[in-house]
Scaffold this active site. Sequence first.
Site, PDB file in Angstrom:
ATOM      1  CG  HIS A   1      49.458  46.545  54.036  1.00 41.71           C
ATOM      2  ND1 HIS A   1      50.491  47.438  53.847  1.00 41.71           N
ATOM      3  CD2 HIS A   1      50.054  45.367  54.351  1.00 41.71           C
ATOM      4  CE1 HIS A   1      51.645  46.826  54.043  1.00 41.71           C
ATOM      5  NE2 HIS A   1      51.410  45.555  54.363  1.00 41.71           N
ATOM      6  CD  GLU A   2      48.264  42.439  55.947  1.00 38.83           C
ATOM      7  OE1 GLU A   2      48.847  41.580  55.258  1.00 38.83           O
ATOM      8  OE2 GLU A   2      48.869  43.226  56.710  1.00 38.83           O
TER       9      GLU A   2
ATOM     10  CG  HIS B   1      51.146  41.533  51.583  1.00 35.99           C
ATOM     11  ND1 HIS B   1      52.384  41.717  51.006  1.00 35.99           N
ATOM     12  CD2 HIS B   1      51.174  42.246  52.747  1.00 35.99           C
ATOM     13  CE1 HIS B   1      53.109  42.525  51.786  1.00 35.99           C
ATOM     14  NE2 HIS B   1      52.394  42.853  52.843  1.00 35.99           N
TER      15      HIS B   1
ATOM     16  CG  HIS C   1      52.935  39.788  45.299  1.00 35.18           C
ATOM     17  ND1 HIS C   1      53.971  40.181  46.090  1.00 35.18           N
ATOM     18  CD2 HIS C   1      53.486  39.508  44.096  1.00 35.18           C
ATOM     19  CE1 HIS C   1      55.104  40.155  45.400  1.00 35.18           C
ATOM     20  NE2 HIS C   1      54.840  39.745  44.181  1.00 35.18           N
TER      21      HIS C   1
END
Length: 676
Positions: free
Chosen positions: A468-469, A472, A475
Amino acid sequence: MSNPLLTKWKSPFGLPPFYQIKPSHFKPAIEESIKRAREEINKITENIEPPSFENTVEALDYADIRLNEISSVLFNLNSAETNSEIQAAAMETSPLLARYADDITLNRNLFSRLKEVYNKQSSLRLNDEQKMLLKKTYRSFIRGGADLDEDSRQRFRQINEELASLSLEFEKNVLEETNAFFLHITYKADLEGLPDGIIEAASEEAKSSGRNGWVFTLHYPSYIPFMQYSAKRHLREKIYRAYSSRAFGKKENDNRKIVKKIVSLRREKAGILGFSNYAEFILEDRMLNSRSMVMNFLEDLYHASRKYALRDFEDLSLFAKKNGHKGLIQKWDWAYFSEKLKKNKFDIDDEILRPYFKLEEVEKAIFKLATDLYGLHFEQRDDLPRYHEDVKVFKVTASDGEHLSILYLDYYPRKGKSSGAWMTAYLDQYILNRYDRRPVISIVTNFSKPLSSRPALITHNELTTFLHEFGHALHGMLSKCHYRHLSGTNVSRDFVELPSQIMENWAYEKEWLDLWARHYKTGKKIPAELIDRIKESMVFNEGYACSRQLGFGFLDMAWHTIEDTSIPDIEIFEKKVMKKTELMNHIPGSNMSCSFGHLFSGGYAAGYYGYKWSEVLDADAYSLFSKKGIFNRDTANSFRKNILEKGSTAEPMELYKKFRGKEPSVESLLKRSGFR
Ligand SMILES: [Zn+2]
């Protein structure tokens, strides 16, 4: 000696000079860079040239880069590696930064130049990215009250200040109520069902307050496992009642009046800016940008999931009955039987899976995934400055060798690190005078540490968090934008979790896990049937979980679309709104709103739906990977070009449609949740 924060950062890649920074440097550096930023703003407002996109909007984007970089270092360290001096610096500089931000928004000369550019934009031949910057900047001024007449402005400021202090009071009341209760157990028999680690923690809690026996509190690490494992129903009931009535109708710390006041002030604030309710104000710059879009979404999901919620309830009731439970399932029974049913159905827990997830191998596997999807390469560079010796530093390059980003990985808990996991940026990406400033990104987690007897082994849940991290981080790292305020993860709140949540899908893919997950001792591959069980357990209780989230979403929207000035009785109002999603009896004396920090002291007002909406996006987006192959380069490339590189340079729906070829549909989420 000069302040290292204020001189040019000469470290490679412009990294913050971590080794030279002392906590005492922050306040003077921030004061000085606020001064310099104000000078830049004055240059804009005093420019004798007529306002243009370049001399006003663009100049504003670049005006406080340094200030932003210095405060990023301070606030990032305050979360990841703090001490009393850093905390003090953060506390002392926060009001200065808030005042600076307010002074910009309410600067009349600046706004009038901005407005002039905004009004003549059709004659300016701006590209799409410039149009977005103009739109977003102008909108943030309007939303900050820049275009109001003097009287409305006064009232607007007053409301903002009042709301800020009401939120703090709300939060304080919830915290005090959470701290006020404890369950003191003195008979060992009353610990039945609780795992050893939880009992040990409760005994330490008791000792720290000078008591014998065991103490359980309403804080999550104590409350949640108690509800899941305690075999003593009357004790579960007791602690549940205390938890669910926090700050509701108490002598002290009563949040009823505060909720009403917040709701009414928010409504008034939205009205001053011309919105019919607070939800319309909040949603203006969201992907789902109207009340009706959000309500339709929640209703559709409600209808699609309701029967599965009822089924989950039936299954659980039947299971409980078989296991000797008499009477109705009450709210203090759900977590307990649900934990047992899950174990009974899937027989997996953290300890069975942990040996297959050696952190060192997980890191390699995630990097390799980024290589397969996006052609990225990671070179460990611990010679570069870092803020703690345990932090790992990587230089990230594209397949053609182009430098993309610096990535920090900070894995283990430490005194001075906040709990949880997050991604953050030390330096944002932007382009200035054709120079592409590549970002500096950090992932901070609190993973299970290595023990003297074994290396760091993480749980499946931690693996999912890492992915998940890392999403990010991609991105942030892959950003290719011109303007700082549009780059990387600076996107709408109901869009920002797409890049992160989509990565979690790989944690359930046999094809990926098979490549690398090996028992750290025997070297044996993770058994196929174990992966199957992980995947099957994904849909467990999804009907119930969805129903619960929808209930909160409806409650949030109900409070923030109130159009009537007379705010009703809180208990009756909440009960009425949540009735349709409830599976169990309402407990008189319990209330959600009065302790619902997300809505009244956090940033989720009229935004709670975003949790489910992000799942819609990630499931719909991932279905393309499922269809074309989970390592498919074309799909990955399109995700990169249309979403990961783009920040806020176009409307999220436009970006999404370019990737997916259509608007997101709820179908994939329904399928993944087992509702199809
Ligand atoms: Zn996230």
